[in-house]
Design a protein around this motif. Structure first.
Motif, short mmCIF file in Angstrom:
data_model
loop_
_atom_site.label_atom_id
_atom_site.label_comp_id
_atom_site.label_asym_id
_atom_site.label_seq_id
_atom_site.Cartn_x
_atom_site.Cartn_y
_atom_site.Cartn_z
N PRO A 118 40.23 -40.08 30.36
CA PRO A 118 40.93 -40.68 29.23
C PRO A 118 39.94 -40.94 28.08
O PRO A 118 38.75 -41.11 28.30
N VAL A 119 40.47 -40.94 26.85
CA VAL A 119 39.64 -41.20 25.69
C VAL A 119 38.94 -42.53 25.88
O VAL A 119 39.54 -43.52 26.27
N GLY A 120 37.64 -42.54 25.63
CA GLY A 120 36.86 -43.76 25.78
C GLY A 120 36.23 -43.91 27.16
O GLY A 120 35.30 -44.69 27.33
N ALA A 121 36.74 -43.18 28.15
CA ALA A 121 36.16 -43.27 29.49
C ALA A 121 34.85 -42.48 29.50
O ALA A 121 34.73 -41.43 28.89
N VAL A 122 33.87 -43.00 30.20
CA VAL A 122 32.57 -42.33 30.29
C VAL A 122 32.53 -41.52 31.58
O VAL A 122 32.67 -42.09 32.66
N PRO A 123 32.33 -40.21 31.47
CA PRO A 123 32.24 -39.39 32.69
C PRO A 123 30.82 -39.46 33.26
O PRO A 123 30.01 -38.57 33.08
N TRP A 124 30.51 -40.57 33.95
CA TRP A 124 29.17 -40.79 34.48
C TRP A 124 28.73 -39.62 35.35
O TRP A 124 29.54 -38.94 35.97
N LEU A 125 27.42 -39.41 35.40
CA LEU A 125 26.87 -38.34 36.23
C LEU A 125 26.89 -38.77 37.69
O LEU A 125 26.57 -39.90 38.03
N LEU A 135 23.73 -22.13 28.23
CA LEU A 135 23.62 -23.36 27.45
C LEU A 135 23.61 -23.11 25.95
O LEU A 135 23.90 -24.02 25.17
N GLU A 136 23.26 -21.90 25.54
CA GLU A 136 23.26 -21.56 24.11
C GLU A 136 24.65 -21.23 23.59
O GLU A 136 24.87 -21.25 22.38
N GLU A 137 25.58 -20.93 24.48
CA GLU A 137 26.94 -20.59 24.06
C GLU A 137 27.60 -21.80 23.40
O GLU A 137 27.49 -22.93 23.92
N PRO A 138 28.27 -21.59 22.27
CA PRO A 138 28.96 -22.73 21.64
C PRO A 138 30.09 -23.23 22.54
O PRO A 138 30.69 -22.48 23.28
N GLN A 139 30.32 -24.53 22.47
CA GLN A 139 31.38 -25.17 23.23
C GLN A 139 32.45 -25.66 22.29
O GLN A 139 32.15 -26.03 21.15
N VAL A 140 33.65 -25.72 22.75
CA VAL A 140 34.72 -26.32 21.98
C VAL A 140 34.34 -27.78 21.74
O VAL A 140 33.94 -28.48 22.66
N GLY A 141 34.41 -28.21 20.51
CA GLY A 141 34.09 -29.59 20.18
C GLY A 141 32.63 -29.86 19.91
O GLY A 141 32.24 -31.01 19.75
N ASP A 142 31.78 -28.83 19.88
CA ASP A 142 30.35 -29.04 19.63
C ASP A 142 30.09 -29.66 18.25
O ASP A 142 29.04 -30.24 18.04
N ASP A 143 31.03 -29.54 17.35
CA ASP A 143 30.82 -30.06 16.01
C ASP A 143 31.18 -31.54 15.90
O ASP A 143 31.07 -32.13 14.84
N ARG A 144 31.59 -32.16 17.00
CA ARG A 144 31.93 -33.58 16.92
C ARG A 144 30.94 -34.38 17.77
O ARG A 144 30.39 -33.87 18.75
N PRO A 145 30.70 -35.63 17.40
CA PRO A 145 29.75 -36.44 18.18
C PRO A 145 30.32 -36.76 19.56
O PRO A 145 31.53 -36.74 19.76
N PRO A 146 29.42 -37.03 20.54
CA PRO A 146 29.90 -37.36 21.89
C PRO A 146 30.75 -38.62 21.88
O PRO A 146 30.53 -39.52 21.09
N GLN A 147 31.73 -38.66 22.79
CA GLN A 147 32.63 -39.81 22.89
C GLN A 147 31.99 -40.92 23.66
O GLN A 147 31.29 -40.76 24.57
#
Length: 162
Positions: free
Chosen positions: A6-13, A150-162
């Motif tokens: 969910p938005v705002g949830a942190v996907p911890w490692l 890792l060099e391949e662009p990802q969807v959303g790479d232009d936005r800051p991390p949530q």
């Protein structure tokens, strides 16, 4: 069921991801520390070597400041400050970019080419000692594959991390 948090949830490692991440960081630090130390012994920094080697491979030994900054992952202002220091040592010179009144080109000088030629053998020995010779050929292939991934662009790479 969605695997998207969910938005705002942190996907911890998880523990495996955490170990892999920390191992990657340790490797980068160890290799960069070793190669930086070896380059410093011949009078250059890693950024110096990157600029000089890139310019040596370019037609006319010239690159725009913007292209060089993009290649190094630096801002133009950071590279401009570094280029000023290199220029004061006679390694590069700047020339105006006729197509962009605000831009300039970095040009490798004869002194810069000589510094690169003097440093290149030590740099290659250093890369071999701290990286290449410590790995099997299949490890090198795996690293190259991982780097490409890792060099391949990802969807959303232009936005800051949530």
């Amino acid at each position: 069921m969605s695997t998207t948090p969910p938005v705002g949830a942190v996907p911890w490692l998880n523990p495996d991801e955490e170990r892999a991440w920390r191992a990657f960081l340790r490797v980068v630090v160890a290799v960069q520390t070793g190669t930086a130390r070896d380059l410093a012994a011949v009078g250059l920094s890693e950024p110096d070597y990157e600029v000089l080697s890139t310019l040596s491979e370019r037609t006319g030994h010239t690159s725009s400041l913007g292209e060089q900054a993009d290649k190094m992952g630096w801002s133009r202002s950071r590279l401009s400050r570094h280029a000023t220091r290199m220029e004061s040592r006679g390694l590069v010179r700047r020339t105006p970019d006729p197509a962009d009144g605000r831009g300039c080109f970095l040009v490798l000088t004869a002194q810069g080419l000589e510094a690169l030629e003097d440093a290149a053998p030590a740099h290659v020995r250093s890369v071999r000692r701290h990286f290449i010779d410590r790995l099997a050929p299949d490890h090198l292939i795996a690293i190259e594959q991982i780097a490409r991934r890792l060099e391949e662009p990802q969807v959303g790479d232009d936005r800051p991390p949530q």
